[in-house]
Design an enzyme around this catalytic site. Structure first.
Site, PDB file in Angstrom:
ATOM      1  N   HIS A  18       0.845  -1.195   0.000  1.00 43.68           N
ATOM      2  CA  HIS A  18       0.000   0.000   0.000  1.00 43.68           C
ATOM      3  C   HIS A  18       0.883   1.248   0.000  1.00 43.68           C
ATOM      4  O   HIS A  18       2.113   1.160  -0.044  1.00 43.68           O
ATOM      5  CB  HIS A  18      -0.977  -0.010   1.173  1.00 43.68           C
ATOM      6  CG  HIS A  18      -0.333  -0.118   2.527  1.00 43.68           C
ATOM      7  ND1 HIS A  18       0.506   0.845   3.038  1.00 43.68           N
ATOM      8  CD2 HIS A  18      -0.390  -1.095   3.476  1.00 43.68           C
ATOM      9  CE1 HIS A  18       0.918   0.490   4.235  1.00 43.68           C
ATOM     10  NE2 HIS A  18       0.405  -0.696   4.529  1.00 43.68           N
ATOM     11  N   HIS A  21       4.031   1.590   2.217  1.00 46.41           N
ATOM     12  CA  HIS A  21       5.245   0.937   1.715  1.00 46.41           C
ATOM     13  C   HIS A  21       5.845   1.743   0.561  1.00 46.41           C
ATOM     14  O   HIS A  21       7.056   1.890   0.439  1.00 46.41           O
ATOM     15  CB  HIS A  21       4.943  -0.472   1.200  1.00 46.41           C
ATOM     16  CG  HIS A  21       4.241  -1.354   2.189  1.00 46.41           C
ATOM     17  ND1 HIS A  21       3.034  -1.945   1.918  1.00 46.41           N
ATOM     18  CD2 HIS A  21       4.569  -1.726   3.441  1.00 46.41           C
ATOM     19  CE1 HIS A  21       2.648  -2.656   2.976  1.00 46.41           C
ATOM     20  NE2 HIS A  21       3.566  -2.534   3.915  1.00 46.41           N
ATOM     21  N   CYS A 126       3.929  -9.849  20.275  1.00 42.64           N
ATOM     22  CA  CYS A 126       2.865  -9.523  19.315  1.00 42.64           C
ATOM     23  C   CYS A 126       3.328  -9.978  17.938  1.00 42.64           C
ATOM     24  O   CYS A 126       4.335  -9.488  17.418  1.00 42.64           O
ATOM     25  CB  CYS A 126       2.546  -8.033  19.291  1.00 42.64           C
ATOM     26  SG  CYS A 126       1.415  -7.625  17.931  1.00 42.64           S
ATOM     27  N   CYS A 129       3.403  -7.211  15.254  1.00 45.19           N
ATOM     28  CA  CYS A 129       4.610  -6.368  15.302  1.00 45.19           C
ATOM     29  C   CYS A 129       5.874  -7.194  15.149  1.00 45.19           C
ATOM     30  O   CYS A 129       6.946  -6.649  14.924  1.00 45.19           O
ATOM     31  CB  CYS A 129       4.728  -5.646  16.644  1.00 45.19           C
ATOM     32  SG  CYS A 129       3.384  -4.562  17.074  1.00 45.19           S
ATOM     33  N   CYS A 143      -1.802  -5.438  22.628  1.00 46.14           N
ATOM     34  CA  CYS A 143      -0.659  -4.796  21.974  1.00 46.14           C
ATOM     35  C   CYS A 143      -0.941  -3.295  21.818  1.00 46.14           C
ATOM     36  O   CYS A 143      -2.019  -2.918  21.349  1.00 46.14           O
ATOM     37  CB  CYS A 143      -0.435  -5.431  20.608  1.00 46.14           C
ATOM     38  SG  CYS A 143       0.614  -4.443  19.535  1.00 46.14           S
ATOM     39  N   HIS A 146      -1.402  -2.762  17.780  1.00 43.32           N
ATOM     40  CA  HIS A 146      -2.498  -3.457  17.090  1.00 43.32           C
ATOM     41  C   HIS A 146      -3.788  -3.539  17.899  1.00 43.32           C
ATOM     42  O   HIS A 146      -4.829  -3.876  17.343  1.00 43.32           O
ATOM     43  CB  HIS A 146      -2.046  -4.869  16.693  1.00 43.32           C
ATOM     44  CG  HIS A 146      -1.017  -4.873  15.622  1.00 43.32           C
ATOM     45  ND1 HIS A 146       0.338  -4.806  15.893  1.00 43.32           N
ATOM     46  CD2 HIS A 146      -1.139  -4.894  14.276  1.00 43.32           C
ATOM     47  CE1 HIS A 146       1.000  -4.800  14.750  1.00 43.32           C
ATOM     48  NE2 HIS A 146       0.135  -4.851  13.758  1.00 43.32           N
ATOM     49  N   LYS A 285      -6.128   6.275  10.352  1.00 39.51           N
ATOM     50  CA  LYS A 285      -5.044   5.317  10.110  1.00 39.51           C
ATOM     51  C   LYS A 285      -5.401   4.400   8.953  1.00 39.51           C
ATOM     52  O   LYS A 285      -6.583   4.124   8.717  1.00 39.51           O
ATOM     53  CB  LYS A 285      -4.856   4.448  11.354  1.00 39.51           C
ATOM     54  CG  LYS A 285      -3.666   4.847  12.187  1.00 39.51           C
ATOM     55  CD  LYS A 285      -3.330   3.779  13.214  1.00 39.51           C
ATOM     56  CE  LYS A 285      -2.368   2.761  12.650  1.00 39.51           C
ATOM     57  NZ  LYS A 285      -1.905   1.813  13.672  1.00 39.51           N
ATOM     58  N   LYS A 288      -7.813  -1.690   6.801  1.00 32.89           N
ATOM     59  CA  LYS A 288      -8.600  -2.407   5.802  1.00 32.89           C
ATOM     60  C   LYS A 288     -10.065  -2.416   6.160  1.00 32.89           C
ATOM     61  O   LYS A 288     -10.914  -2.206   5.317  1.00 32.89           O
ATOM     62  CB  LYS A 288      -8.094  -3.850   5.718  1.00 32.89           C
ATOM     63  CG  LYS A 288      -6.971  -3.987   4.736  1.00 32.89           C
ATOM     64  CD  LYS A 288      -6.989  -5.364   4.177  1.00 32.89           C
ATOM     65  CE  LYS A 288      -6.420  -5.351   2.782  1.00 32.89           C
ATOM     66  NZ  LYS A 288      -6.212  -6.705   2.301  1.00 32.89           N
TER      67      LYS A 288
HETATM   68  N1  MSP Z   1       9.428  -6.092   7.849  1.00 29.66           N
HETATM   69  C1  MSP Z   1       9.555  -4.957   8.684  1.00 29.66           C
HETATM   70  C2  MSP Z   1      10.792  -4.160   8.343  1.00 29.66           C
HETATM   71  C3  MSP Z   1      12.076  -4.922   8.412  1.00 29.66           C
HETATM   72  S1  MSP Z   1      13.426  -3.973   7.912  1.00 29.66           S
HETATM   73  C4  MSP Z   1      14.760  -4.870   8.295  1.00 29.66           C
HETATM   74  C5  MSP Z   1       8.324  -4.067   8.549  1.00 29.66           C
HETATM   75  N2  MSP Z   1       7.601  -4.230   7.457  1.00 29.66           N
HETATM   76  S2  MSP Z   1       6.216  -3.474   7.121  1.00 29.66           S
HETATM   77  O1  MSP Z   1       5.813  -4.012   5.855  1.00 29.66           O
HETATM   78  O2  MSP Z   1       5.316  -3.621   8.196  1.00 29.66           O
HETATM   79  O3  MSP Z   1       6.478  -1.946   7.025  1.00 29.66           O
HETATM   80  C6  MSP Z   1       7.533  -1.410   6.377  1.00 29.66           C
HETATM   81  C7  MSP Z   1       7.541   0.091   6.317  1.00 29.66           C
HETATM   82  O4  MSP Z   1       6.335   0.642   5.823  1.00 29.66           O
HETATM   83  C8  MSP Z   1       7.825   0.751   7.653  1.00 29.66           C
HETATM   84  O5  MSP Z   1       8.919   1.613   7.485  1.00 29.66           O
HETATM   85  C9  MSP Z   1       6.583   1.530   7.952  1.00 29.66           C
HETATM   86  O6  MSP Z   1       6.851   2.700   8.626  1.00 29.66           O
HETATM   87  C10 MSP Z   1       6.056   1.803   6.560  1.00 29.66           C
HETATM   88  N3  MSP Z   1       4.652   2.105   6.621  1.00 29.66           N
HETATM   89  C11 MSP Z   1       3.614   1.259   6.821  1.00 29.66           C
HETATM   90  N4  MSP Z   1       2.475   1.990   6.895  1.00 29.66           N
HETATM   91  C12 MSP Z   1       2.750   3.309   6.766  1.00 29.66           C
HETATM   92  C13 MSP Z   1       2.000   4.499   6.685  1.00 29.66           C
HETATM   93  N5  MSP Z   1       0.715   4.535   6.870  1.00 29.66           N
HETATM   94  N6  MSP Z   1       2.668   5.642   6.403  1.00 29.66           N
HETATM   95  C14 MSP Z   1       4.011   5.677   6.166  1.00 29.66           C
HETATM   96  N7  MSP Z   1       4.736   4.585   6.240  1.00 29.66           N
HETATM   97  C15 MSP Z   1       4.161   3.408   6.671  1.00 29.66           C
HETATM   98  O7  MSP Z   1       8.086  -3.250   9.406  1.00 29.66           O
END
Ligand code: MSP
Length: 458
Positions: A18, A21, A126, A129, A143, A146, A285, A288
């Site tokens: 999304h 990411h 969790c 997380c 958590c 979550h 936030k 889904k």
């Molecule tokens: N797998 C771990 C990271 C391991 S790095 C060695 C992880 N993955 S994640 O898929 O949950 O999220 C990755 C990144 O996406 C994080 O940096 C997180 O901050 C970012 N984001 C997820 N949702 C977000 C928003 N709503 N806004 C901005 N960034 C966000 O954590």
């Protein structure tokens, strides 16, 4: 050639990517492109974090084997990055053989050094997380992130002597104040580290979707130990990272666990960990269940790839939280990209098509402060970079208005504008690469023509 190594977190492929990411990956793409402009030799690493309980559970829900499950989702991530015009150097997966081997070698090294010992973990975990919590972290037994019921674990585990690294970490933050960036995030980490560090459980024995410990095959590595070392497995001779981009939610893992693991393994530390803020959607936030997920196709469908890229870095200072709204994106698309940039380009191209250009001293371009922009880029102040460039676009539009080349046919004025537009296109390339390439091609031609409209108003 100076090396420049930038990384993104590796994402959990438990669902489709999304905008959250996309944000980090786009920021890395912007930085990578900026460094290519500077002539640096760039290595840009991104990828997926595929082991652990979270993935195992998500796969089970779909009735699939974890590997089969992630193989499908990884394609969605690669596809999304392609749609967003992101040019990474390697897409690393924690199931890649070279990574698995690397993690095992490091585990052995840290074990041989005496920084890993066997014990029993009793506490909270969790899975959402993939993180350990103490009783006082929980909110009503749930958590804190979550808000879901939390698992209580009691199992044999190997521990990493994190407590031993309290002092070295505090020394690091002092010696390299940029290590935790931006500045306003430093103190919270320093305070928590000062409170003391518990040793960290780094293995699990109750499931097996992970990398086996080389010294005890009944255990798999804790998913964060595995994941963090992707940055080292995928470095391709570029070690150490110049900048590691992450979201603010994973700052602790990257500024405490990660440097402690590296210190233990005797590996040089990254220069800078930079945490950006979070996006909300119409002030809510991402969720889904509430339908607040902007997936990549939806994002691109609003006003195209370049407008989406532009909006994400123009609307909010990188590092701060931002609120995403479709309306705001469309407004910027119309008012800034279509009206300011688009109009300038099409007007000047049309005038040049009619009148031609004549080389001259360029007074106009002096109003563009390239040094300032370079510094802002290097400091990741992307919104300010765009402000500067767009202020110059305003200057150019006023120049056309004042000089009236449609009346005078002044070829010299048109030359100044042409060169200025080429410079604008170059500086905008990191943000809106395909538009920038179109403009560059159009204005580098021997016979400049009016061409197609760059941004159609919505
Ligand atoms: N797998 C771990 C990271 C391991 S790095 C060695 C992880 N993955 S994640 O898929 O949950 O999220 C990755 C990144 O996406 C994080 O940096 C997180 O901050 C970012 N984001 C997820 N949702 C977000 C928003 N709503 N806004 C901005 N960034 C966000 O954590």
């Amino acid at each position: 050639m100076t090396k420049f190594y930038v990384t993104t977190p590796i994402y959990y492929p438990n669902d489709v990517p999304h905008i959250g990411h996309a944000y980090t990956t786009l920021a890395a793409d912007v930085l990578a492109r900026w460094n290519r402009i500077k002539g640096n030799n760039v290595w840009f690493l991104t990828g997926t974090d595929e082991h652990g309980k979270k993935i195992e559970q998500a796969a089970k829900k779909k009735g699939k084997k974890p590997k089969e499950f992630v193989d499908e989702l990884v394609l969605k991530f690669k596809d999304a990055w392609k749609k967003l015009n992101i040019e990474y150097s390697r897409f690393i997966r924690t199931t890649d053989k070279d990574h698995e081997k690397n993690v095992q070698e490091i585990l052995q090294k840290v074990f041989d050094k005496g920084d890993i010992y066997k014990g029993e973990y009793e506490g909270f975990y969790c899975t959402g997380c993939e993180a350990y919590y103490t009783e006082k972290d929980l909110i009503d037994g749930c958590c804190p992130i979550h808000k879901t019921k939390i698992e209580k674990l009691k199992e044999e585990s190997y521990f990493f002597k994190l407590s031993k690294y309290q002092k070295p970490l505090l020394d690091l933050y002092k010696k390299n104040p940029d290590f935790i960036s931006p500045k306003n995030r430093r103190q919270e980490i320093i305070n928590r580290v000062k409170e003391g560090l518990n040793d960290l459980s780094i293995s699990r024995a109750s499931f097996d979707w992970g990398i086996k410990l080389p010294f005890d095959k009944k255990h798999i590595a804790y998913v964060w130990f595995d994941a963090l070392f992707n940055y080292y497995s995928g470095e391709n001779g570029f070690w150490e990272p110049d900048i590691q981009l992450i979201g603010k939610d994973i700052l602790w893992f990257h500024t405490v666990y990660w440097p402690a693991f590296l210190l233990s393994a005797g590996i040089k530390l990254p220069k800078k960990i930079f945490a950006h803020g979070w996006w909300t959607f119409d002030k809510e936030k991402i969720s889904k269940s509430r339908g607040k997920v902007v997936n990549i196709d939806d994002l691109v469908a609003i006003a195209g790839v370049d407008s989406a890229r532009y909006f994400l870095f123009r609307a909010t200072p990188f590092g701060e939280d931002g609120d995403f709204s479709e309306k705001a994106l469309i407004q910027r698309h119309n008012n800034e990209l279509a009206n300011k940039l688009g109009n300038l380009v099409s007007r000047v191209a049309g005038l040049i098509e009619k009148n031609g250009v004549e080389k001259t001293e360029n007074e106009l371009i002096r109003k563009l402060d390239k040094k300032k922009i370079a510094k802002l880029f290097d400091d990741l102040e992307f919104d300010k970079v765009l402000n500067e460039i767009f202020a110059f676009i305003d200057v150019c539009n006023e120049y056309v208005q004042n000089k009236k080349p449609w009346e005078t046919g002044d070829k010299k004025v048109l030359y100044e504008l042409k060169e200025s537009i080429l410079e604008i296109a170059k500086l905008l390339w990191p943000f809106i690469p395909s538009t920038s390439e179109k403009i560059t091609k159009q204005f580098s031609a021997t016979n400049i023509k009016k061409g197609e409209i760059l941004f159609k108003k919505i």
